[in-house]
Scaffold this active site. Structure first.
Site, PDB file in Angstrom:
ATOM      1  N   LYS A  12       0.604  -1.048  -0.019  1.00  0.00           N
ATOM      2  CA  LYS A  12       0.088   0.161   0.077  1.00  0.00           C
ATOM      3  C   LYS A  12       0.790   1.229   0.081  1.00  0.00           C
ATOM      4  O   LYS A  12       2.057   1.283   0.469  1.00  0.00           O
ATOM      5  CB  LYS A  12      -1.088  -0.124   1.176  1.00  0.00           C
ATOM      6  CG  LYS A  12      -0.216  -0.092   2.540  1.00  0.00           C
ATOM      7  CD  LYS A  12      -0.022   1.232   3.002  1.00  0.00           C
ATOM      8  CE  LYS A  12       0.726   1.469   4.410  1.00  0.00           C
ATOM      9  NZ  LYS A  12       1.634   2.527   4.738  1.00  0.00           N
ATOM     10  N   PRO A  98       9.568  -4.154  -1.057  1.00  0.00           N
ATOM     11  CA  PRO A  98      11.033  -3.946  -0.057  1.00  0.00           C
ATOM     12  C   PRO A  98      10.461  -3.916   1.438  1.00  0.00           C
ATOM     13  O   PRO A  98       9.422  -3.299   1.737  1.00  0.00           O
ATOM     14  CB  PRO A  98      11.043  -2.570  -0.769  1.00  0.00           C
ATOM     15  CG  PRO A  98      10.717  -2.625  -2.260  1.00  0.00           C
ATOM     16  CD  PRO A  98       9.349  -3.370  -2.045  1.00  0.00           C
ATOM     17  N   GLY A 100      10.912  -2.518   5.198  1.00  0.00           N
ATOM     18  CA  GLY A 100      11.184  -1.399   5.936  1.00  0.00           C
ATOM     19  C   GLY A 100      11.118   0.101   5.071  1.00  0.00           C
ATOM     20  O   GLY A 100      11.759   0.777   5.413  1.00  0.00           O
ATOM     21  N   ALA A 101      10.201  -0.030   4.103  1.00  0.00           N
ATOM     22  CA  ALA A 101       9.998   1.272   3.348  1.00  0.00           C
ATOM     23  C   ALA A 101       8.676   2.001   3.373  1.00  0.00           C
ATOM     24  O   ALA A 101       8.376   2.789   2.652  1.00  0.00           O
ATOM     25  CB  ALA A 101      10.013   0.516   1.727  1.00  0.00           C
ATOM     26  N   GLY A 102       7.952   1.628   4.179  1.00  0.00           N
ATOM     27  CA  GLY A 102       6.599   2.316   4.400  1.00  0.00           C
ATOM     28  C   GLY A 102       5.513   2.105   3.441  1.00  0.00           C
ATOM     29  O   GLY A 102       4.637   2.729   3.175  1.00  0.00           O
ATOM     30  N   GLY A 104       4.050  -1.380   3.763  1.00  0.00           N
ATOM     31  CA  GLY A 104       3.197  -2.284   4.648  1.00  0.00           C
ATOM     32  C   GLY A 104       3.244  -3.683   4.287  1.00  0.00           C
ATOM     33  O   GLY A 104       2.513  -4.475   4.622  1.00  0.00           O
ATOM     34  N   GLY A 105       4.659  -4.051   3.914  1.00  0.00           N
ATOM     35  CA  GLY A 105       4.764  -5.516   3.543  1.00  0.00           C
ATOM     36  C   GLY A 105       4.458  -6.411   4.504  1.00  0.00           C
ATOM     37  O   GLY A 105       3.653  -7.469   4.422  1.00  0.00           O
ATOM     38  N   SER A 107       2.989  -5.817   7.429  1.00  0.00           N
ATOM     39  CA  SER A 107       1.588  -5.960   7.843  1.00  0.00           C
ATOM     40  C   SER A 107       0.736  -6.695   6.980  1.00  0.00           C
ATOM     41  O   SER A 107      -0.468  -7.394   7.414  1.00  0.00           O
ATOM     42  CB  SER A 107       1.298  -4.296   7.987  1.00  0.00           C
ATOM     43  OG  SER A 107       1.826  -3.872   9.024  1.00  0.00           O
ATOM     44  N   SER A 108       0.900  -6.500   5.735  1.00  0.00           N
ATOM     45  CA  SER A 108       0.081  -7.346   4.567  1.00  0.00           C
ATOM     46  C   SER A 108       0.198  -8.578   4.652  1.00  0.00           C
ATOM     47  O   SER A 108      -0.567  -9.485   4.700  1.00  0.00           O
ATOM     48  CB  SER A 108       0.384  -6.632   3.344  1.00  0.00           C
ATOM     49  OG  SER A 108      -0.499  -7.322   2.369  1.00  0.00           O
ATOM     50  N   ASP A 142      -1.109  -1.022  11.135  1.00  0.00           N
ATOM     51  CA  ASP A 142      -1.555  -1.022   9.667  1.00  0.00           C
ATOM     52  C   ASP A 142      -2.027  -2.457   9.320  1.00  0.00           C
ATOM     53  O   ASP A 142      -2.708  -2.448   8.285  1.00  0.00           O
ATOM     54  CB  ASP A 142      -0.395  -0.868   8.856  1.00  0.00           C
ATOM     55  CG  ASP A 142       0.149   0.442   8.675  1.00  0.00           C
ATOM     56  OD1 ASP A 142      -0.423   1.350   9.333  1.00  0.00           O
ATOM     57  OD2 ASP A 142       1.376   0.618   7.789  1.00  0.00           O
TER      58      ASP A 142
END
Length: 297
Positions: A12, A98, A100-102, A104-105, A107-108, A142
């Site tokens: 996201k 990626p 730690g990139a903001g 949401g990986g 969390s998803s 998130d």
């Protein structure tokens, strides 16, 4: 008996991220629009009968697989604990988002595993869904969004989610610097005077029509992250130089995204940016409208 499932865990972007306050427990309250993306991790799940609960994570990124307490494993354990399930869970995680990139990986991935396990256990009633949302929020702010990722306005600490129906798909380019940004550290450095408060109603109306402009893409965390990582500003500038009509950092960074008028323009811009910033991961993608998400199989 073994149950096998597969699914996609989408990324996201935060189209904007405004801080509206801070709770007594230290969590910041936000106003944001979350847009799910075509960029996604692939997850395969095997659930086997067992005498005691166990979770194994295999991943194409060895450093993530070595973390026994990563969000994917924590989600599986939390589900088994909450629903009194005893099983041997094997998670095969193919990361494309990626770290730690903001975006949401993690969390998803966690939310997708919760949904897959609920599907395997045939837990579909409202009581089970309410428990699932509670587990999701306990894993991270998130995570609840990704239980049913659709374009949404998200407030509170992430638990209040209102779908924005009718928002068109938007071609974007994501540029990710070669380092992870600590969400905790960025929020810790944010001063109350930098909070912008809720988004104006006319901004929301324009975004829902698809008329996204730079003035709408406020991210209160961006100045803090850029002060620590100037490379973020450079990537944002490259997106603008390559034809993005609006660009901003997503979440707490370090990914930045640019909004384009067509998929072809986004692909062309991605090629240009890869040449000019070979250190970055650059991805042409699209937001999703929530109508064609892949089902758990």
């Amino acid at each position: 008996m073994t149950t096998e499932l597969s699914g996609r865990a989408c990324a996201k972007i935060n189209l904007f991220l405004r801080v509206t306050g801070r709770r007594g427990d230290g969590y910041h309250e936000l106003d944001s629009i979350f847009l799910p993306l075509s960029l996604a991790d692939e997850i395969r799940l095997e659930i086997r009968a067992a005498n005691e609960p166990a979770v194994t994570v295999n991943c194409n990124l060895p450093e993530l697989a070595r973390l026994g307490n990563n969000l994917a494993a924590r989600a599986a354990r939390a589900f088994m604990s909450e629903f009194d399930l005893v099983a041997d869970i094997s998670i095969d995680l193919e990361k494309h988002i990626p770290l730690g990139a903001g975006l949401g990986g993690g969390s998803s991935d966690a939310a997708t595993i919760l949904c897959m396990m609920a599907a395997a256990a045939q837990l579909t009633d409202e009581a089970a869904m309410s428990t699932l949302r509670r587990i999701a929020l306990s894993l991270g702010a998130d995570v609840p969004f990704f239980l049913d990722p659709r374009p949404s306005r998200v407030t509170g600490i992430g638990e209040r989610i209102v779908e924005l129906a009718g928002l068109p798909r938007i071609p974007i380019v994501i540029a990710v610097p070669p380092f992870e940004v600590s969400t905790t550290a960025i929020f810790r450095a944010l001063e109350a005077g930098a909070w912008s408060g809720p988004a104006p109603a006319d901004h929301i109306e324009a975004i829902v029509r698809g008329n996204v402009a730079n003035e709408h893409l406020v991210n209160d965390l961006a100045p803090v992250a850029i002060a620590q990582f100037p490379e973020i500003r450079r990537l944002k500038g490259l997106l603008e130089d390559s034809g993005a009509r609006a660009a901003q950092m997503s979440g707490s960074g370090g990914a930045v995204f640019g909004v384009f008028d067509s998929a072809d323009e986004a692909e062309s811009a991605a090629i240009k940016i890869r040449k000019r910033a070979p250190f970055a991961t650059v991805i042409a993608a699209s937001t999703l409208d929530g109508e064609s998400d892949d089902e758990v199989a």
